[in-house]
Design a protein around this motif. Sequence first.
Motif, PDB file in Angstrom:
ATOM      1  N   ARG A 188       0.931  -1.341   0.102  1.00 15.43           N
ATOM      2  CA  ARG A 188       0.071   0.003  -0.041  1.00 15.43           C
ATOM      3  C   ARG A 188       0.763   1.232   0.140  1.00 15.43           C
ATOM      4  NH1 ARG A 188      -5.258  -0.607   4.061  1.00 15.43           N
ATOM      5  NH2 ARG A 188      -5.821   0.973   2.564  1.00 15.43           N
ATOM      6  N   GLU A 228      -1.113  -0.523  -5.926  1.00 17.17           N
ATOM      7  CA  GLU A 228      -2.478  -0.455  -5.540  1.00 17.17           C
ATOM      8  C   GLU A 228      -2.864  -1.787  -5.207  1.00 17.17           C
ATOM      9  OE1 GLU A 228      -4.184   1.338  -8.836  1.00 17.17           O
ATOM     10  OE2 GLU A 228      -2.942   2.864  -8.985  1.00 17.17           O
ATOM     11  N   GLY A 229      -2.112  -2.695  -4.560  1.00 16.71           N
ATOM     12  CA  GLY A 229      -2.432  -3.936  -4.019  1.00 16.71           C
ATOM     13  C   GLY A 229      -1.420  -5.105  -4.476  1.00 16.71           C
ATOM     14  N   LEU A 264      -4.735  -5.850   3.634  1.00 13.43           N
ATOM     15  CA  LEU A 264      -4.987  -4.884   2.596  1.00 13.43           C
ATOM     16  C   LEU A 264      -6.488  -4.710   2.030  1.00 13.43           C
ATOM     17  CD1 LEU A 264      -2.445  -6.361  -0.129  1.00 13.43           C
ATOM     18  CD2 LEU A 264      -1.987  -4.524   1.931  1.00 13.43           C
ATOM     19  N   ASP A 319     -10.686  -5.655  -1.661  1.00 16.60           N
ATOM     20  CA  ASP A 319     -10.615  -5.117  -2.963  1.00 16.60           C
ATOM     21  C   ASP A 319      -9.323  -4.904  -3.461  1.00 16.60           C
ATOM     22  OD1 ASP A 319     -10.322  -3.014  -0.904  1.00 16.60           O
ATOM     23  OD2 ASP A 319     -10.783  -1.532  -2.229  1.00 16.60           O
ATOM     24  N   ARG A 320      -8.240  -5.043  -2.755  1.00 10.42           N
ATOM     25  CA  ARG A 320      -6.896  -4.813  -3.124  1.00 10.42           C
ATOM     26  C   ARG A 320      -6.090  -6.108  -3.362  1.00 10.42           C
ATOM     27  NH1 ARG A 320      -3.940   0.115  -2.174  1.00 10.42           N
ATOM     28  NH2 ARG A 320      -5.478   1.800  -1.459  1.00 10.42           N
ATOM     29  N   ARG A 327       0.094  -3.495  -9.170  1.00 11.39           N
ATOM     30  CA  ARG A 327       0.374  -4.395  -7.996  1.00 11.39           C
ATOM     31  C   ARG A 327       1.536  -5.033  -7.804  1.00 11.39           C
ATOM     32  NH1 ARG A 327      -5.817  -6.598  -6.859  1.00 11.39           N
ATOM     33  NH2 ARG A 327      -6.833  -4.486  -7.255  1.00 11.39           N
TER      34      ARG A 327
END
Length: 280
Positions: free
Chosen positions: A25, A30-31, A53, A56-57, A133
Amino acid sequence: MNARVPELPAHVEATIHSFLRSNARSEGVEGAVVGLSGGIDSALVARLASDALGRDRVLGVLLPDAAFSEALRKETEEYADALGIERRTVVITPIENAFRAALPDVSDRVTWGNTKARIRMTTLYALARERHRLVLGTGNRSEILLGYFTKHGDGGVDLLPIGELYKTQVRALAARLELPDPVRARAPSAGLWPDQTDEAELGLGYAGIDRILVALQQGESVGEIARETALPLENVRGIADRVERNLHKRVPAPMAKVGTDVSATGGHAGPSHGAPRARP
């Protein structure tokens, strides 16, 4: 010395959660993406990532081949759905078949198993890059010490959330988190060819393997370990030999020194100590 696997620390979940948050993060990330095999390691990493996290990540990716049963595929998809994470299934059989067609003279089973692992890695990174990610590895300490992974395959990752946990500790944490019984009971397998299991290939169960690994880390000799654990000397020696033989998998590739390095260390700079960033 006491060749017993240490008890699972009470703070292990919080520590791994913090590790994941600080890396996955961070700025520009973004994940996370994790490959889901139906096994205990990937199920545990997906659970830890989701908790740390946010669901949604986390993207869970199934990478089935011809040997991946429909029942296991359904079970693994249901597990991802129960976690509430996004999931995607990419059938890698056509990719593997393309390699086989291009290299008809290659027949070694291990070679093709390693190729399959590298196809999985490439797929995970393609999806991770699109989403900015990081790829989460599912390797544990036992596998890493043994070198029981494919170089630039399942060893090609950005983060190793359970990389300090022996396999027996992974099982203990999975039980603590109440992962589904079928996941915890399934025989460990890299899924590189039909009916492969880790313990059949390694010659011992992980309970014994981990005791050997702990003793080796404590500096005990092969003979001392065999006497202390009551395991066959040949099995202890086989594990010790594997650890030494696969050292190359745990260190950076050797670099030719030609006298042009101007860095302060005078050598390979190694990985950054900061958080890895999503690849541009």
